[in-house]
Design a protein around this motif. Structure first.
Motif, PDB file in Angstrom:
ATOM      1  N   LYS A  43     -13.093  -4.536  13.726  1.00  0.00           N
ATOM      2  CA  LYS A  43     -12.137  -5.497  13.162  1.00  0.00           C
ATOM      3  C   LYS A  43     -10.733  -5.205  13.679  1.00  0.00           C
ATOM      4  N   GLU A  44      -9.859  -6.193  13.523  1.00  0.00           N
ATOM      5  CA  GLU A  44      -8.474  -6.012  13.915  1.00  0.00           C
ATOM      6  C   GLU A  44      -7.713  -5.230  12.852  1.00  0.00           C
ATOM      7  N   ARG A  45      -6.631  -4.608  13.303  1.00  0.00           N
ATOM      8  CA  ARG A  45      -5.782  -3.902  12.354  1.00  0.00           C
ATOM      9  C   ARG A  45      -5.128  -4.906  11.412  1.00  0.00           C
ATOM     10  N   GLU A  46      -5.093  -4.570  10.126  1.00  0.00           N
ATOM     11  CA  GLU A  46      -4.536  -5.482   9.124  1.00  0.00           C
ATOM     12  C   GLU A  46      -3.543  -4.768   8.223  1.00  0.00           C
ATOM     13  N   LEU A  47      -2.610  -5.549   7.709  1.00  0.00           N
ATOM     14  CA  LEU A  47      -1.613  -5.003   6.795  1.00  0.00           C
ATOM     15  C   LEU A  47      -2.259  -4.667   5.461  1.00  0.00           C
ATOM     16  N   VAL A  48      -1.889  -3.526   4.911  1.00  0.00           N
ATOM     17  CA  VAL A  48      -2.325  -3.140   3.573  1.00  0.00           C
ATOM     18  C   VAL A  48      -1.163  -3.312   2.593  1.00  0.00           C
ATOM     19  N   ALA A  49      -0.044  -2.672   2.899  1.00  0.00           N
ATOM     20  CA  ALA A  49       1.116  -2.743   2.010  1.00  0.00           C
ATOM     21  C   ALA A  49       2.364  -2.322   2.761  1.00  0.00           C
ATOM     22  N   THR A  50       3.505  -2.872   2.357  1.00  0.00           N
ATOM     23  CA  THR A  50       4.779  -2.471   2.930  1.00  0.00           C
ATOM     24  C   THR A  50       5.789  -2.244   1.817  1.00  0.00           C
ATOM     25  N   ILE A  51       6.829  -1.484   2.146  1.00  0.00           N
ATOM     26  CA  ILE A  51       7.897  -1.215   1.189  1.00  0.00           C
ATOM     27  C   ILE A  51       9.210  -1.115   1.951  1.00  0.00           C
ATOM     28  N   THR A  52      10.243  -1.789   1.442  1.00  0.00           N
ATOM     29  CA  THR A  52      11.548  -1.750   2.081  1.00  0.00           C
ATOM     30  C   THR A  52      12.306  -0.490   1.656  1.00  0.00           C
ATOM     31  N   SER A  53      13.430  -0.259   2.292  1.00  0.00           N
ATOM     32  CA  SER A  53      14.238   0.904   1.925  1.00  0.00           C
ATOM     33  C   SER A  53      14.751   0.784   0.494  1.00  0.00           C
ATOM     34  N   GLY A  54      14.852  -0.443   0.009  1.00  0.00           N
ATOM     35  CA  GLY A  54      15.303  -0.651  -1.368  1.00  0.00           C
ATOM     36  C   GLY A  54      14.190  -0.631  -2.392  1.00  0.00           C
ATOM     37  N   GLY A  55      12.948  -0.540  -1.923  1.00  0.00           N
ATOM     38  CA  GLY A  55      11.826  -0.419  -2.847  1.00  0.00           C
ATOM     39  C   GLY A  55      11.033  -1.688  -3.104  1.00  0.00           C
ATOM     40  N   SER A  56      11.361  -2.777  -2.432  1.00  0.00           N
ATOM     41  CA  SER A  56      10.570  -3.998  -2.595  1.00  0.00           C
ATOM     42  C   SER A  56       9.236  -3.837  -1.880  1.00  0.00           C
ATOM     43  N   THR A  57       8.182  -4.283  -2.539  1.00  0.00           N
ATOM     44  CA  THR A  57       6.840  -4.061  -2.010  1.00  0.00           C
ATOM     45  C   THR A  57       6.106  -5.371  -1.730  1.00  0.00           C
ATOM     46  N   ASN A  58       5.116  -5.258  -0.860  1.00  0.00           N
ATOM     47  CA  ASN A  58       4.267  -6.393  -0.504  1.00  0.00           C
ATOM     48  C   ASN A  58       2.862  -5.843  -0.271  1.00  0.00           C
ATOM     49  N   TYR A  59       1.841  -6.560  -0.778  1.00  0.00           N
ATOM     50  CA  TYR A  59       0.462  -6.096  -0.669  1.00  0.00           C
ATOM     51  C   TYR A  59      -0.446  -7.179  -0.106  1.00  0.00           C
ATOM     52  N   ALA A  60      -1.472  -6.748   0.587  1.00  0.00           N
ATOM     53  CA  ALA A  60      -2.547  -7.661   0.943  1.00  0.00           C
ATOM     54  C   ALA A  60      -3.279  -8.055  -0.333  1.00  0.00           C
ATOM     55  N   ASP A  61      -3.775  -9.284  -0.374  1.00  0.00           N
ATOM     56  CA  ASP A  61      -4.469  -9.747  -1.577  1.00  0.00           C
ATOM     57  C   ASP A  61      -5.662  -8.854  -1.923  1.00  0.00           C
ATOM     58  N   SER A  62      -6.309  -8.321  -0.903  1.00  0.00           N
ATOM     59  CA  SER A  62      -7.528  -7.541  -1.127  1.00  0.00           C
ATOM     60  C   SER A  62      -7.273  -6.206  -1.830  1.00  0.00           C
ATOM     61  N   VAL A  63      -6.020  -5.760  -1.856  1.00  0.00           N
ATOM     62  CA  VAL A  63      -5.731  -4.457  -2.475  1.00  0.00           C
ATOM     63  C   VAL A  63      -4.799  -4.558  -3.676  1.00  0.00           C
ATOM     64  N   LYS A  64      -4.313  -5.770  -3.967  1.00  0.00           N
ATOM     65  CA  LYS A  64      -3.415  -5.923  -5.116  1.00  0.00           C
ATOM     66  C   LYS A  64      -4.076  -5.428  -6.379  1.00  0.00           C
ATOM     67  N   ASP A  65      -3.315  -4.783  -7.210  1.00  0.00           N
ATOM     68  CA  ASP A  65      -3.764  -4.243  -8.502  1.00  0.00           C
ATOM     69  C   ASP A  65      -4.650  -3.012  -8.359  1.00  0.00           C
ATOM     70  N   ARG A  66      -4.930  -2.586  -7.129  1.00  0.00           N
ATOM     71  CA  ARG A  66      -5.713  -1.352  -6.920  1.00  0.00           C
ATOM     72  C   ARG A  66      -4.904  -0.291  -6.177  1.00  0.00           C
ATOM     73  N   PHE A  67      -4.058  -0.731  -5.237  1.00  0.00           N
ATOM     74  CA  PHE A  67      -3.277   0.192  -4.409  1.00  0.00           C
ATOM     75  C   PHE A  67      -1.808   0.106  -4.809  1.00  0.00           C
ATOM     76  N   THR A  68      -1.115   1.231  -4.686  1.00  0.00           N
ATOM     77  CA  THR A  68       0.318   1.270  -4.956  1.00  0.00           C
ATOM     78  C   THR A  68       1.024   2.012  -3.830  1.00  0.00           C
ATOM     79  N   ILE A  69       2.015   1.363  -3.229  1.00  0.00           N
ATOM     80  CA  ILE A  69       2.821   1.997  -2.196  1.00  0.00           C
ATOM     81  C   ILE A  69       4.130   2.459  -2.810  1.00  0.00           C
ATOM     82  N   SER A  70       4.588   3.632  -2.375  1.00  0.00           N
ATOM     83  CA  SER A  70       5.863   4.155  -2.850  1.00  0.00           C
ATOM     84  C   SER A  70       6.482   4.997  -1.728  1.00  0.00           C
ATOM     85  N   ARG A  71       7.743   5.352  -1.897  1.00  0.00           N
ATOM     86  CA  ARG A  71       8.396   6.155  -0.863  1.00  0.00           C
ATOM     87  C   ARG A  71       9.415   7.082  -1.482  1.00  0.00           C
ATOM     88  N   ASP A  72       9.650   8.184  -0.777  1.00  0.00           N
ATOM     89  CA  ASP A  72      10.680   9.139  -1.139  1.00  0.00           C
ATOM     90  C   ASP A  72      11.670   9.161   0.015  1.00  0.00           C
TER      91      ASP A  72
END
Length: 121
Positions: A43-72
Motif C-alpha cells: 500500500k501507499e504511505r498514508e497520513l495518520v496524524a499531524t500536530i502543529t507547533s501550537g498543538g493543533s491536531t489532525n487525524y485520519a478517520d481510521s484512527v480517530k478516537d483511538r490514536f492521540t498525537i502529542s509533542r514536547d
C-alpha cells in the motif's frame, strides 16, 4: 544535519496499546508541523496524524478516537499513543517534521527511518 529517530514499535495483540516516540536532533532552529505516517505492505504511505507547533491536531478517520498525537517542544519530540489496536493498523510507521535549520534557516521536510508495528494474536 538533522535527523529523526523513532522508537516504540513492536508486536501487540488486537485491542492492545503502544506508544511511539520520535526525537529530532541536530542543528535545529525550530520545528513546525510534526506528524506520523504509515505504510502497510503493498500500500501507499498514508497520513495518520499531524500536530502543529501550537498543538493543533489532525487525524485520519481510521484512527480517530483511538490514536492521540502529542509533542514536547522543549525536547523536539513527537509521540503517538495508539489504543484499541487492530490488525489493519499493522504497518511501518514513519515520523515526519518540517525543520528549520539553525544556521541557514532553510526548511526541510525530514523523515525518520520507520518503526514496525504489528498487531496480531
Amino acid at each position: 544535519q538533522v535527523q529523526l529517530v523513532e522508537s516504540g514499535g513492536g508486536l501487540v495483540q488486537p485491542g492492545g496499546s503502544l506508544r511511539l516516540s520520535c526525537a529530532a536532533s541536530g542543528s535545529i532552529f525550530s520545528i513546525n508541523a510534526m506528524g506520523w505516517y504509515r505504510q502497510a505492505p503493498g500500500k501507499e504511505r498514508e497520513l495518520v496524524a499531524t500536530i502543529t507547533s501550537g498543538g493543533s491536531t489532525n487525524y485520519a478517520d481510521s484512527v480517530k478516537d483511538r490514536f492521540t498525537i502529542s509533542r514536547d517542544n522543549a525536547r523536539n519530540t513527537v509521540y503517538l499513543r495508539m489504543n484499541s489496536l487492530k490488525p489493519e493498523d499493522t504497518a511501518v510507521y514513519y515520523c515526519n517534521a518540517e525543520i528549520v535549520h539553525r544556521l541557514s534557516r532553510f526548511r526541510t521536510n525530514t523523515w525518520g527511518q520507520g518503526t514496525q508495528v504489528t498487531v496480531s494474536s
